[in-house]
Design an enzyme around this catalytic site. Structure first.
Site, PDB file in Angstrom:
ATOM      1  N   HIS A 111     -74.877  -8.372 -90.851  1.00 56.71           N
ATOM      2  CA  HIS A 111     -74.740  -6.934 -91.130  1.00 56.71           C
ATOM      3  C   HIS A 111     -73.860  -6.725 -92.363  1.00 56.71           C
ATOM      4  CE1 HIS A 111     -74.603  -2.656 -89.368  1.00 56.71           C
ATOM      5  NE2 HIS A 111     -74.066  -2.603 -90.586  1.00 56.71           N
TER       6      HIS A 111
ATOM      7  N   HIS B  11     -74.145  -4.586 -96.199  1.00 53.92           N
ATOM      8  CA  HIS B  11     -74.919  -3.693 -97.071  1.00 53.92           C
ATOM      9  C   HIS B  11     -74.724  -4.084 -98.526  1.00 53.92           C
ATOM     10  CE1 HIS B  11     -75.705  -0.542 -93.955  1.00 53.92           C
ATOM     11  NE2 HIS B  11     -74.636  -1.101 -93.413  1.00 53.92           N
TER      12      HIS B  11
ATOM     13  N   HIS C   6     -78.392   1.107 -86.519  1.00 47.90           N
ATOM     14  CA  HIS C   6     -76.988   1.512 -86.395  1.00 47.90           C
ATOM     15  C   HIS C   6     -76.901   2.499 -85.219  1.00 47.90           C
ATOM     16  CE1 HIS C   6     -76.585   0.009 -90.508  1.00 47.90           C
ATOM     17  NE2 HIS C   6     -75.283   0.217 -90.469  1.00 47.90           N
TER      18      HIS C   6
ATOM     19  N   GLU D 139     -71.850   3.803 -82.705  1.00 46.04           N
ATOM     20  CA  GLU D 139     -70.741   3.713 -83.665  1.00 46.04           C
ATOM     21  C   GLU D 139     -70.113   5.117 -83.738  1.00 46.04           C
ATOM     22  OE1 GLU D 139     -72.082   3.357 -87.714  1.00 46.04           O
ATOM     23  OE2 GLU D 139     -70.146   2.708 -88.479  1.00 46.04           O
TER      24      GLU D 139
ATOM     25  N   ASP E  89     -70.085  -5.565 -92.771  1.00 52.69           N
ATOM     26  CA  ASP E  89     -70.590  -4.221 -93.072  1.00 52.69           C
ATOM     27  C   ASP E  89     -70.585  -3.981 -94.593  1.00 52.69           C
ATOM     28  OD1 ASP E  89     -71.849  -1.938 -92.267  1.00 52.69           O
ATOM     29  OD2 ASP E  89     -70.069  -0.899 -91.549  1.00 52.69           O
TER      30      ASP E  89
HETATM   31 ZN   LIG Z   1     -73.671  -0.760 -91.546  1.00 51.26          ZN
END
Ligand SMILES: [Zn+2]
Length: 350
Positions: A22, A24, A209, A212, A290
């Site tokens: 995970h 980006h 996602h 969260e 992330d």
């Molecule tokens: Zn993310």
């Protein structure tokens, strides 16, 4: 712990062969590269100074933890893809930076809308450029890397369908999955159910996602309606025992990203983070970055935090790495091969 012990632990964790499922691309841009791209292409900014850019492109210490403030960093970052060369450079460097942290298997995700909007490139163009740059960077660094295409929750179904078709068309170029991201609290996932179910039928892995900024029910929705095999974050599954059961019985992989959770105010303090509890519940938990540049972190940093602030043991860290292999969007024979390699390497780093 003394400083020497901490340095020793960091060196040990850095040396571990790692898996990041995970991460980006848009959250992995070097500040120096941003400054260079901005200067070269005359992107209108009050200053090209790296320290000045840091305030807009990363979470800084006086930012209050807030989900929308965190997402605002990405609105700023969308301005830095003015040419094919810029897109290729940031993709190449994102993989190189992961390799420098001893990540050996990476699934890097990006939103084609973010990369194409500034110059109105097509989704197919930007995806081809990212695939090529990632392939080149893999050849130059000791890392295996695949791609996941991301759809924003606020997108139209038309755009979501276009992104899915581009993802399916680039499977042979290293695209292995489809992701849903963005404002979970305001935009329900269910309207994308048919698109994600189709993507899964046609061979893409599905990650969403959820759990969260929104609650455990969003994890249920992602698994039951969108066919998610992995959940981005998913930490709020802990709020509902039925959802925990659903995650465990379906072998769902949770892509946990501790520092991000602190910065988006999912948790207020690391000691309140449910990572250790999710591990104790024997779920398939992984630890990921992330957005390493936005959050100013590395996977080594995330492991340090997990051990020092959340009571996770080194054995559990290694277990999460093998969970990452098990949750990777690879065919079973390739996963077995990777697992064998990682098991052997992890033994060498006892
Ligand atoms: Zn993310």
């Amino acid at each position: 712990m003394t400083e020497t012990t901490l340095t020793g632990l960091r060196a040990q964790l850095h040396a571990l062969p790692k898996v990041d499922l995970h991460r980006h691309l848009e959250g992995s841009l070097r500040l120096k590269t941003l400054s260079e791209i901005a200067q070269e292409h005359g992107i209108d900014l009050p200053s090209y100074d790296i320290e000045y850019l840091r305030r807009f492109a990363t979470v800084v210490t006086d930012d209050r933890p807030d989900f929308h403030l965190f997402l605002a960093k990405f609105t700023f970052l969308r301005r830095f893809y003015p040419t094919r060369a810029a897109v290729e450079q940031v993709a190449y460097e994102a993989v190189a930076d992961a390799a420098a942290d001893n990540i050996k298997y990476l699934e890097l995700r990006f939103n084609p809308v973010a990369l194409s909007r500034y110059q109105e490139f097509t989704f197919d163009e930007v995806t081809s450029w990212v695939c090529d740059a990632v392939a080149q960077s893999q050849r130059d660094h000791a890392i295996t890397s695949y791609l996941i295409l991301q759809i924003g929750r606020d997108e139209s179904l038309d755009i979501a369908t276009q992104i899915t078709e581009v993802a399916l068309a680039h499977q042979a170029n290293g695209v292995v999955g489809l992701d849903l991201a963005g404002d979970e609290a305001s935009y329900p996932a269910r309207r994308f159910a048919d698109i994600f179910q189709r993507a899964r039928r046609e061979g893409l892995g599905i990650t969403v996602h959820a759990g969260e900024a929104g609650g455990a029910q969003n994890v249920r929705e992602a698994v039951e309606l969108l066919g998610a095999q992995r959940i981005g974050h998913g930490v709020r599954s802990i709020e509902n025992s039925d959802v925990i059961h659903l995650v465990r019985s379906n072998g769902i992989t949770l892509e946990v990203c501790p520092t991000s959770n602190l910065q988006t105010a999912v948790v207020r303090r690391f000691w309140q983070h449910p990572l250790a509890d999710l591990l104790a519940l024997n779920l398939r938990v992984t630890i990921n970055t992330d957005d390493p540049s936005v959050s100013d972190t590395t996977l080594t940093d995330e492991y340090m935090t997990a051990m020092l602030a959340m009571g996770v043991t080194l054995e559990q860290i290694k277990h999460t790495i093998l969970n990452g292999v098990a949750g990777s969007f690879q065919p079973a024979d390739k996963r077995r091969e990777l697992a064998q390699w990682f098991r052997k390497e992890l033994q060498l780093h006892g």
